[in-house]
Structure formats: structure tokens, C-alpha cells
Motif scaffolding. Structure first.
Motif, PDB file in Angstrom:
ATOM      1  N   LEU A 427       0.849  -1.186   0.000  1.00  0.00           N
ATOM      2  CA  LEU A 427       0.000   0.000   0.000  1.00  0.00           C
ATOM      3  C   LEU A 427       0.888   1.239   0.000  1.00  0.00           C
ATOM      4  CD1 LEU A 427      -2.602  -1.040   2.757  1.00  0.00           C
ATOM      5  CD2 LEU A 427      -2.729  -1.432   0.281  1.00  0.00           C
ATOM      6  N   PRO A 431      -5.378   5.881   2.062  1.00  0.00           N
ATOM      7  CA  PRO A 431      -6.673   5.202   2.116  1.00  0.00           C
ATOM      8  C   PRO A 431      -7.775   6.255   2.230  1.00  0.00           C
ATOM      9  CG  PRO A 431      -5.130   4.350   3.771  1.00  0.00           C
ATOM     10  CD  PRO A 431      -4.553   5.616   3.244  1.00  0.00           C
ATOM     11  N   LEU A 450      -7.388   2.232  10.443  1.00  0.00           N
ATOM     12  CA  LEU A 450      -7.068   1.100   9.577  1.00  0.00           C
ATOM     13  C   LEU A 450      -5.937   0.313  10.220  1.00  0.00           C
ATOM     14  CD1 LEU A 450      -7.257  -0.463   6.843  1.00  0.00           C
ATOM     15  CD2 LEU A 450      -5.596   1.188   5.936  1.00  0.00           C
ATOM     16  N   LEU A 539      -8.303   1.351  -0.713  1.00  0.00           N
ATOM     17  CA  LEU A 539      -6.899   1.235  -0.329  1.00  0.00           C
ATOM     18  C   LEU A 539      -6.008   1.473  -1.543  1.00  0.00           C
ATOM     19  CD1 LEU A 539      -7.051  -1.928   1.951  1.00  0.00           C
ATOM     20  CD2 LEU A 539      -7.281   0.481   2.592  1.00  0.00           C
TER      21      LEU A 539
END
Length: 685
Positions: A427, A431, A450, A539
Motif C-alpha cells: 500500500l 486510504p 485502519l 486502499l
């Protein structure tokens, strides 16, 4: 806030520079209004015969004592490689004239322009200047760049922001940042009260000190008078007009820092030559930062300045737009000495390597496919003590800074959990949480966390965000909520660079409270989420780029030698959550003894202690209370100064209440005492 360099830091100490260095301890730079700013300059000894470009660092943190240790490892290094490195105390700080009335005033920028003009006219300067700065110095570097001084060719900005309202210690998502607003204001309240050095300015130090004590306001009063994103916050926010900055910018930060989000916006909007670098670090320079890996950042800074101030092709134009560290998954810890991971390269931002991946919320589950049914209602009640284990907003790398295991928090929110991931994902970026919701009060907020949940159950916070729901459409023009009405909102969480391994789960937790990060809504709120297409988290999933394997080949850290100093008292930090189970009161007590040191170079001895307490009672948002206490000492031979400050903040459903007290001692004698008391109306917070 500790400005210290640990002897155990893994770095190479250099003193065999290409150019011999001399230091000018105290020099006065004249301002257009007749005032003078105090500066220290490191120069190649032959600079008047062979002029050099200059690098400016411009701060309110006192060059002769408070930042002297950190300055010693950086400025001589630049000078030894052919630069004039200049450290200037802002007006109202250190030995400079005047008082400091607030952060980032136009006066601060105007003075910087005078400083740049003065530097460019010196016989040892070629007329080309760069700026460097972390935090305050990173902020004003951007702001001064926007003023377009002809001699300023480039800046390096670290741990800074382009948006003073959305991304600083005052407000986050339109909420009062309760963890930091009073704390930072109390910090500057104490710092600003420190006097000039009698050995530098002479007898007039006492008159200036009295002026600073009497007339420097508690900054928190003005900050709290501006609860919306008005002209006060637009001033100094370069995001208002990015095109004002027409020089290359090197924007640097770390995943543990509170200001990393700004790097992505800067890369998207500043001149194409600008670059970004994000490591695993806290709020510190990358050559001395934790967690590891630290890098040879001073060498990178020299490459940047050689390119833009000396006209040497150092290859940086061919390098990625953004170089960032994707962290490996780790079990939760309140400090990490190291964050294993990998460097990755993105040739542009937004990056074509990053695509949004949606996960929908339903019945306690996080699903990576579109829901077959919709309309489920999920009630999310207020739990006022939710948030005590969130860590600090802006870690400096001290023990206790980081979030604890989020299992302490998840029972106080509504949590949605995925199935174990079938493959490892990286990632990179923001987000974004989307939701359809309603609330039962006209004032409310939403906090979203998260997490990376390990197969063994531990839950590590990897990103978070919050939104004052009255600010759902505008931070400048908030509107009260209509109870029971459905709204569609989105919350941009903090950017992250994180690997989630195969077999781990994702968790998303939602709550209408997050103390002490967000000042509570006036009344307990019941928030209802409506599942369906709109209620999801997106995401930023990154796929590898061919250049990844060639990036991040940084040299090991180098610095100049750390200046000689004597440790009188060692640092100590404690951070405790205290729960009175009978009275239903929760308290976070954060104490930092930042130690005491003596500097043989000038004989100054200085130290500080800071205790911060956040309190709230179960089911009672109006019980929220913050108290921040400071003790600062300075001395030399027969000159001893002590400052004590006490700052408090609380509210009812209509107003905020502030009390700030300053007490000053010279030797054993109390020479000053004053209390400022203020009431300020709540405005949609």
C-alpha cells in the motif's frame, strides 16, 4: 521536544572536509525597520577569495543553546563542502530583537527576505542561496519560497505542511486536535519567555526579557478563535496558490511523522523538478532519525544543492519523482528501533503504479467484493475513552510515542475485519473511507482507523483519519447536521507505505469519538452507518515498478562531529493511562524530562521538564480537560533563569475556557507572574 544527538547513533563522523571551516559565533543581520536578528555562520576560510553559495536555516529555537547540538552536526558539514551555512534566530527568539507574536506571521517572511538580501550581498557569497529546515523551518521555507526572492534558488523542506489548517497541530479534519493544540501552544508559551543572553546583547537583555514576558500572548487563544479555515489559516498555507513557488523543492518526511501527507500534494503541484523522499522515520532529519534505516541524507542534500546552487549535474533530474520506503508488517510496539522494508521508485505522482482497491463494510466484516444486499444499519455509539492508545500525533522518536496494540481500542468502536489475505499487497498513498451515515445530534465527528491484524491476533494501527461532520462539505463554511438525515461523506486517512502479508487481515474501526486526538462533540452521539455501495474503504494498492530495484542506494549516514557537551541530567519519559474504575475517569499522563546539558563553548546550561494530562469521564464529553505544565532552566555562572508555565483547556456545550499562567525567576527571586484567562465560543466543533 528533544533536540539532541545520541552518541550511539550509527553514522560516520567526518572532520576532514574539502574546505577548512571557520565559525562566526554571533553576527547581527539588520532588518528594514532597524531591528537586528542574531545569526551564526559557518564558512570556508577562503570564502571571501573564493565565494560560495549559501544555505539558510531560520528558526525560533535558539541557536546558542537549544539547537546548538543538532546544528553542530549539520552546518559545519555544509560549510566543509563549499557552502556558507547560516543559522538565524527569528525575531523574538534567542538573541534576536523583539518578541514573537505568533507562528508564521508576515513579519517572519519579511524578515527572511531581508536576511536573504543581506546574505546575497556578502563578499563571501555568490548570490545563490538555498534554504533548509525541519518542522517550523520547513514551513517557513515553503512560505519564503512563495515570496519569490531572486537569490533563493531552491529549498529542502522536511516534516512540513502546505496547509496550516488541515495539516498541523491545531485542527485535523475540522476537529480541534486536543492532543496537540494546547500542548504545542504551551510549548511556545514557555519557549518564547526565554531571555536573550547577557554575554551577547549586554545589559539590555533584561528590558527585552520583561517585554517578552509581559507581551508575548499564549498562541492558543488566537488559534482557538479561528475554528474554521478562514483567512488566518490561509495565510502561510502555500496550497492556496502553489504556482507562487517557482523553484525546485526537495520534500522529505517519514511514516512516523505527523506531516507526511503534504509531500504527496507538493509533488503533485510544485515545479516538475521537485522531488520527494519518505523513509520510516519520526520527526527528525534522516541522517540521525529513528527508526532505522537512517541514510546519508547530508550527502543527498549536497547533491541537491550542488545541482541547483552550483550548477553541477549530480544526476538528480533523472531520479524518481518519489522515493519511498514500504515498511514490512510488524507487531505493534510503542517504539521501533528499526522498520525493515524496501525502497521503491515512482516516476510521477499520482503514480500509475497505484490503483484504488475497494473493501466494503457489512455486519462486522470487511469484504473485497460488491455487496449483494444493502441497507443494513450499524449503530456506532459514543465511547468517550476511545483513543487513549493511539500514540502521539507527531512522534519525535521517543519511547512511548507510537500506538499500542489496537485490541485495547477496538472494543470501544465498531470494528470490521476481513478474511485472511490470499496474497501479499503493498500500500502506498492515502486510504479513503466513504460512508453513508446519519447521527442523532447536530454536532458530531467520525474517526476511522485502519489496522493490520496478525494471525496471532495483534492489531497494528497503520493509518487513521477523522472528520468533523459539520465540515463535511467545507472547512470554511461548516453547517450543523440534521439529526436522522442521511449524508454521504468521505474521510482521507493519513498516507502510508505498508506491506500487508498473505494470511494477515485488515481491520477498519469506526467511532464518533477519538480522545485525546479530537475534542469531543458537545453531546454523546449515536452514529448510524448504512451498508451498501457507498460505505467502503479504498486502499492504495501499489504494483512494482521496474526502477524499484535501482532506487534507494543511499550512502551510510555522515555528519560533522557533535559539539562537546556535558550531560547534567539524563532524559526520561513516562506515558501512563490511568483508569479510575469507581469514578469512571480516564486519564493519560505524559511526562518528559528532556534532561539538562552544559555547553562548554559558551558556558550555558539548560534543561526542561514537561507534563501533559488529558482527562475524560465515561459518558460525559463535557468532562474533557487538558493540562500542560513546563519548567525551563537556563544558567551561566552567576546568571540563573527559571520559567514555570501552567496551561489548561476545557469546555461546556457553548464555550472553550483557557487559562495560561507564567512565572519567572531570576536566581531565587520571582520577578514575574501573570495569568491569562479567556472564553471562546464553540463554532461547529
Amino acid at each position: 521536544m528533544v533536540f539532541n544527538i545520541k552518541d550511539s547513533q550509527k553514522r560516520s563522523i567526518k572532520n576532514d572536509f574539502p574546505r577548512e571551516v571557520e565559525k562566526i559565533e554571533n553576527i547581527w543581520i539588520p532588518m528594514s525597520d532597524g531591528s537586528k536578528l542574531s545569526a551564526c555562520i559557518w564558512l570556508p576560510v577562503d570564502a571571501e577569495k573564493n565565494p560560495v553559495p549559501a544555505i539558510l536555516e531560520y528558526l525560533p529555537y535558539r541557536k546558542n543553546d537549544f539547537t546548538a547540538i543538532r546544528d553542530s552536526v549539520r552546518h559545519p558539514y555544509f560549510a566543509g563542502h563549499g557552502y556558507a551555512s547560516i543559522r538565524v534566530d527569528l525575531r523574538g527568539s534567542g538573541d534576536s530583537d523583539g518578541i514573537l507574536l505568533d507562528e508564521y506571521l508576515k513579519q517572519e517572511q519579511d524578515d527572511a527576505l531581508d536576511v536573504l538580501t543581506w546574505i546575497a550581498e556578502q563578499p563571501w557569497c555568490t548570490g545563490s542561496i538555498g534554504m533548509i529546515g525541519k518542522s517550523w523551518g520547513g514551513f517557513n521555507g515553503l512560505q519564503v519560497a512563495a515570496r519569490k526572492h531572486s537569490a533563493l534558488k531552491t529549498i529542502i523542506t522536511l516534516c512540513s505542511t502546505d496547509d496550516r489548517y488541515a495539516d498541523d497541530v491545531h485542527y485535523r479534519g475540522g476537529n480541534v486536535l486536543a492532543s496537540d493544540m494546547l500542548w504545542w501552544a504551551s510549548t511556545m508559551f514557555a519557549y518564547n519567555a526565554r531571555p536573550q543572553d547577557p554575554e551577547v546583547v549586554g545589559a539590555r537583555w533584561k528590558e527585552n526579557w520583561r517585554d517578552r514576558l509581559e507581551n508575548t500572548p499564549p498562541f492558543v487563544e488566537e488559534w482557538l478563535r479561528h475554528q474554521r479555515r478562514d483567512e488566518y489559516w490561509k495565510h502561510g498555507s502555500v496550497c492556496e496558490n502553489y504556482s507562487d513557488i517557482q523553484i525546485p523543492v526537495f520534500a522529505v518526511g517519514g511514516w512516523q511523522d505527523g506531516y507526511t501527507d503534504a509531500i504527496f500534494r507538493l509533488l503533485e503541484n510544485l515545479p516538475k523538478e521537485s522531488k520527494g523522499l519518505i523513509g520510516p522515520w519520526a520527526h527528525e532529519y534522516p541522517e540521525v532519525a529513528t527508526p532505522e534505516p537512517a541514510i546519508g541524507f547530508l550527502q543527498e542534500a549536497l547533491r541537491w544543492y550542488d545541482q541547483w546552487l552550483k550548477g553541477i549535474d549530480t544526476g538528480i533530474l533523472e531520479e524518481p519523482k518519489l522515493t519511498s520506503w514500504i515498511q514490512n508488517s510488524e507487531l505493534p510496539a510503542v517504539i521501533y528501533e528499526e522498520r525493515p522494508g524496501k525502497w521503491v521508485a515512482d516516476p510521477s505522482w499520482p503514480s500509475p503504479q497505484v490503483k484504488g482497491q475497494a473493501w466494503w463494510l457489512s455486519d462486522g466484516r470487511l469484504l473485497n467484493q460488491t455487496l449483494q444486499t444493502a441497507g443494513e444499519q450499524v449503530l456506532v455509539p459514543s465511547v468517550q475513552e476511545h483513543g487513549f492508545y493511539s500514540g502521539v500525533f507527531c512522534p519525535f522518536g521517543q519511547p512511548g510515542d507510537l500506538p499500542a496494540d489496537q485490541r485495547f481500542e477496538n472494543g470501544k468502536a465498531v470494528t470490521f475485519t476481513s478474511e485472511p489475505l490470499m496474497e501479499t499487497v503493498d500500500l502506498l498513498g492515502h486510504p479513503v473511507f466513504h460512508a453513508e451515515l446519519s447521527v442523532d445530534e447536530e454536532d458530531a465527528l467520525i474517526a476511522v482507523r485502519l489496522m493490520d491484524k496478525a494471525p496471532t491476533g495483534e492489531s497494528t494501527l497503520i493509518s487513521w483519519g477523522m472528520l468533523n461532520l459539520t465540515h463535511r462539505d467545507s472547512h470554511e463554511h461548516p453547517e450543523k447536521l440534521e439529526p436522522g438525515k442521511k449524508y454521504q461523506i468521505q474521510v482521507k486517512l493519513d498516507a502510508l507505505g505498508q506491506q500487508i502479508p498473505k494470511g494477515h487481515r485488515l481491520e477498519v474501526a469506526v467511532s464518533p469519538t477519538y480522545w485525546p486526538s479530537a475534542w469531543p462533540s458537545p453531546k454523546p452521539v449515536n452514529l448510524t452507518l448504512y451498508t451498501g455501495e457507498e460505505t467502503r474503504i479504498e486502499l492504495p494498492v501499489r504494483t512494482p515498478h521496474p526502477e524499484d530495484k535501482n532506487c534507494g542506494r543511499f550512502a551510510p549516514p555522515e555528519t560533522a562531529p557533535v559539539m562537546e557537551r556535558q550531560v547534567i541530567r539524563k532524559e526520561n519519559r513516562t506515558r501512563e493511562v490511568i483508569h479510575d474504575t469507581i469514578g469512571g475517569e480516564w486519564k493519560l499522563v505524559d511526562f518528559s524530562d528532556e534532561g539538562e546539558r552544559r555547553l562548554p563553548m559558551n558556558g550555558i546550561q539548560y534543561g526542561s521538564k514537561n507534563k501533559n494530562t488529558w482527562t475524560i469521564k465515561e459518558n460525559d464529553p463535557l468532562s474533557a480537560h487538558v493540562k500542560c505544565d513546563w519548567e525551563l532552566t537556563m544558567s551561566r555562572d552567576h546568571w540563573q533563569i527559571k520559567l514555570e508555565t501552567f496551561s489548561e483547556m476545557w469546555s461546556d456545550d457553548k464555550k472553550f475556557y483557557l487559562v495560561n499562567t507564567m512565572i519567572a525567576y531570576e536566581g531565587e527571586n520571582q520577578v514575574f507572574s501573570k495569568t491569562w484567562e479567556t472564553e471562546i465560543d464553540r463554532d461547529c466543533v
